[in-house]
Enzyme design. Sequence first.
Site, PDB file in Angstrom:
ATOM      1  N   ASP B 293       0.786  -1.229   0.000  1.00 43.61           N
ATOM      2  CA  ASP B 293       0.000   0.000   0.000  1.00 43.61           C
ATOM      3  C   ASP B 293       0.820   1.283   0.000  1.00 43.61           C
ATOM      4  O   ASP B 293       0.312   2.331   0.353  1.00 43.61           O
ATOM      5  CB  ASP B 293      -0.971   0.038   1.177  1.00 43.61           C
ATOM      6  CG  ASP B 293      -2.186  -0.811   0.908  1.00 43.61           C
ATOM      7  OD1 ASP B 293      -2.460  -1.055  -0.275  1.00 43.61           O
ATOM      8  OD2 ASP B 293      -2.845  -1.219   1.864  1.00 43.61           O
ATOM      9  N   CYS B 616      19.743   4.862  54.917  1.00 44.71           N
ATOM     10  CA  CYS B 616      20.263   4.667  56.265  1.00 44.71           C
ATOM     11  C   CYS B 616      20.504   3.170  56.473  1.00 44.71           C
ATOM     12  O   CYS B 616      19.613   2.361  56.227  1.00 44.71           O
ATOM     13  CB  CYS B 616      19.278   5.205  57.292  1.00 44.71           C
ATOM     14  SG  CYS B 616      19.668   4.723  58.972  1.00 44.71           S
ATOM     15  N   CYS B 619      18.028   1.950  59.757  1.00 40.69           N
ATOM     16  CA  CYS B 619      16.583   1.762  59.658  1.00 40.69           C
ATOM     17  C   CYS B 619      16.118   1.406  58.255  1.00 40.69           C
ATOM     18  O   CYS B 619      14.962   1.044  58.060  1.00 40.69           O
ATOM     19  CB  CYS B 619      15.843   2.999  60.168  1.00 40.69           C
ATOM     20  SG  CYS B 619      16.079   4.451  59.157  1.00 40.69           S
ATOM     21  N   CYS B 634      20.500  10.316  58.544  1.00 38.25           N
ATOM     22  CA  CYS B 634      19.157   9.736  58.577  1.00 38.25           C
ATOM     23  C   CYS B 634      18.279  10.582  59.482  1.00 38.25           C
ATOM     24  O   CYS B 634      18.663  10.901  60.617  1.00 38.25           O
ATOM     25  CB  CYS B 634      19.235   8.300  59.091  1.00 38.25           C
ATOM     26  SG  CYS B 634      17.611   7.572  59.289  1.00 38.25           S
ATOM     27  N   CYS B 637      17.300   8.092  62.580  1.00 43.32           N
ATOM     28  CA  CYS B 637      18.319   7.587  63.485  1.00 43.32           C
ATOM     29  C   CYS B 637      19.370   8.636  63.818  1.00 43.32           C
ATOM     30  O   CYS B 637      20.228   8.409  64.689  1.00 43.32           O
ATOM     31  CB  CYS B 637      19.015   6.375  62.867  1.00 43.32           C
ATOM     32  SG  CYS B 637      17.864   5.184  62.206  1.00 43.32           S
TER      33      CYS B 637
END
Lengths: 417, 672
Positions: B293, B616, B619, B634, B637
């Site tokens: 096409d 951190c 934690c 952190c 902490c």
Amino acid sequence: MNTLPLKIREELDGYFTQNRLSEEKKRDILNTVKILYAKSSYDPEEPVGVVTAQSLSEPATQMTMRTYHFAGTAGIQVTLGLPRMLEIFDARREPRTPTMTVYMKKDHQNIEDVRKIASSLREVKAKDVILSTTTDLTEVQIRCKLDTKKLASLGMDPQKVSKCVRLRNTETLVEGDELIVRPKKVDLKNLHKLKYSLLESHVKGIRGISQVVVTKEEGEWIITTLGSNLKKVFEIEGVDYTRIVSNNIFEVLNVLGTEAARNVIIKQAKYTLEEQGLGVDVRYIMLLADLMTVEGHIRAIGRYGLSGQKASVLVRASFEETKKHLTSAAIRGEKDDLRGTVENIMMNQVAPIGTGAFTLVRRLPGLAGKKEWREKPRRTAKPKKPKKTKKPAKIKKTRKPKKTRERKAKKPRKKKK
Amino acid sequence: MKKKKTLKKPVKKVKKRPVKKLTKRPKRLTKRPTRKPIKKPKVVRRVRRKPGARKPKPIKHEARRPEIRVVERRISGKTDVYFNGRVACEIKNPADFVENLRKKRRMGLISHQMNIVYYPDFNEVRVNTTHGRTRRPLIIVDNGKPKLTDKILKKLNKGEINWSYLIQHGIVEYLDAEEEEDTYIALKPEDLTREHTHLEIDPITILGTSAALIPYPEYNRGDRINYGAKMVGQAIGLMASNFPMRADTKFNILSYPQAPLVRTNISDILDEYPEGQNIVVAIMCHDGYNLNDAIVINKSSIERGLFRSVYFRTYETIKKKYWGGQEDEIRVPEPGVKGYLGEEAYVDIGDDGIINPETRVVSDSVLIGKISPLRFLSAEDFAADIENRRETSVTVRYGEEGIVDDVLISETVDSDQLIKVKIRDQRILEIGDKLASRHGQKGVISLLVPHEDMPFTVEGVVPDLIFNPHAIPSRMTIGQLLELLAGKMGAMSGKSIDASAFNHIREDEIRKVMKSMGLRGDGKQVLYDGKKGMQYEVMIFTGLAYYMKLDHMVSDKIHARSRGPVTLLTKQPTEGRAKRGGLRLGEMEQQCLVGHGAVLALKERFDSDKTMVPICTKCGLVAIRDIAKNRSYCGVCKDSEVVWVETSYAFKLTLDELKSMGIYPKLGTEEV
């Protein structure tokens, strides 16, 4: 020769003994086979699961577009194409068209015997021997006219039928060739319902088998049935119970065990694909069937099966029902080892497959004699373990060290379907 | 008494005592409507259901037996009449009722907008007079004869009577979708039988405006007509003859439009709004450049102005007044205004802040300089003389350019100043533009061939377009072939050709005319290779066709990005061309890379939002980076060790979202 799988070894042995080859030639052939075998195997750390998923889903999309049926052919109309594939992989309890292929023992290979067995397989329901029913509202009873000719051909009579159709809280009488069913309590409302359950009641044959077709394949008589009931068919005299095949995966699982169910999955999936003119390597289907059956029962592929039971929280959450998985992981304090592919992609880390499965280590000439030379793998900050625990207010100190259940990561990891 | 009678009817066949079933189901009716039934329909189960009624149960085994059938009906034997969807009354004789009402409508006693229908299966009569019903006119037929007689037609032609006369005198009536259910409409007068109730005004009325523009539609497969009609709607043409005065947001105008050579009966009306050009087409392959096409176009034809079009876009802004006496300002923004674009951005706009006509503009050029107040100021703020203005100039969209065509200054209903600037851009046909014939055969231009390299005939005729023959067999657009042939004949004889649906010049006649002009009747011609000058081994089918340029031009779509804007939330690239977005490497593409084991390449592709995050070690939460003090710590902490980890920003966002859910996502780190 030990590097080759048993089947190939056996085949080669057979070939060698058959053709009486020289030792030299044998060695040549063996070497070639070994090379070819090594070539056709996957490299270590190749993501087989992804390739499996792709190899199966591409033809599956093709299937949605063109599912042709063979209308009018002799035999039994079985669910085929995509609906059947879904049935297999979704681990549906009951296939839409359960079928059995029943083989005969060697001493029952004549047509009369086979026909007899076939007709004894087919379930005869009350509606098959009842010509017409009348719901008698004044007497509160159902009168059924029985087809005596048919009954005779089945080797039965109205009395026997009346014993078969015993329904709860009813009495059954025989009056000539009429069957009268009368509820014990006068219950006009449920009379109609009663009629339906009467018509559906079992009279003769094996429950669930509604159609039987006898064909001859490769010089052998075979009975194909619509409806499946392995246990009952095993009991029938003349049936070769070692070769009987059912397409009801769960039935096979219950009757013959997991390994047989696995084989049914493989055979059925392969058959369905091939019937549509799609060629998929069996080994992909095998991998999938293995994954479905490793745990001894059949797991579906999808939310309630494989994909919902993966080891990694992140992977499960990324598939479906995100919140459910995250909250449950938080409550249980699950730990994710980040060993899979999806997790690492999510975190933009190098996933441990393919080129990412290895670290390159090289001793630099200048550093050779130095003390304490440490290997520096190229992955920088890889394994981090996000631990999910519900925040216990502010008592941080009291939190115990991680005691999460460490689940073993399954080896071949199937991607979501 | 009556009840019994009706009950017996179906019973007779059954030869069984009927049993009355005590359920409420839609009733069936004994009598059928007025129209003579073609054959007495056999009474086999035909329980249609009322909309909203319960689904009928599937046919049970028992129903198949010649046994008991339950016939239910309304005991009163009456029919409900619904007026505009509400129950109005009950009637005894629905067929007569409907006929009567129709008669009155045709006599002009009731509004012609009333439509009535009788559903025997539901035992309902529905009368509708509401608005919003699509209705269509049809000629009323009585006893197999249309009411529109030759006599009336003559009068109509003379102008003695008009359309409303036809409606008032019950010659033509409008039917809605419901009443149409109750009719039997003949397409052509020849088809009329005694059973017909109506006659189509013209067979072409079964087609809509766009579909009626397609020549030889009955030679095409149905879906092609559908596609063709859709593409006619997308064609660039002359959408309005007053377009220079209009200020639509966006429109295209074809520079040299032509009326079609092969026409249909509504072409006369639509000649004022042509939508294409008649071009010479050769059906052949061209070095594989018209595969799938694709379309090969004669470059010289483009240079001569083929399918040139102008693209207009209107930008507008309102000088708004805000609460508190503040208002927008239309002028050249000065440095210091928030979002100032730099001095050179404003060089083109005049002292009044608006650009002058006939100025060349490109993407991001300022058209209207505008400053808006940022926020409401308190008295102190105002006294402190805080900079409170933001640059809100109107700029040319990304990917667009042109020349300022017109500037319009007006007022809105709220008496705010309204400024519109119309941009014009000439669009010369190029590779990637979309063309289509009227037969649902669309294609994208893939190659421009200079005139001298195009195939040519003995006379030196060169096609404008080379169309791939493979587009024909599977789509079966025979109409297109006929159009080419008819177009060729039209061009050679200097006549336009009628190719209306169902009613047009016949193919053999075209062939005859072609032969009489000394041409081949089948439209084939000897062609020579433009590059080698050698004659092609086969003859090529050539002709003229009406082609359309569709409103899908590459210049509106072309897009690429290496760097660019990102979204605020995820820091990932934006989406879409208008926002200079990136092209997404989606889920499946990702899996493809995984499947190849190219994990490092994959990571690189997903690095668009990579970030370094401080974590951190104690934690496991994301720590804080204090740039001023150049340290990270952190927040929870305080004095723990912080390590830097590379992840995607989206993952960091996920962690934040988990926290918002009350889940503590703890990251464990480990040195590698």
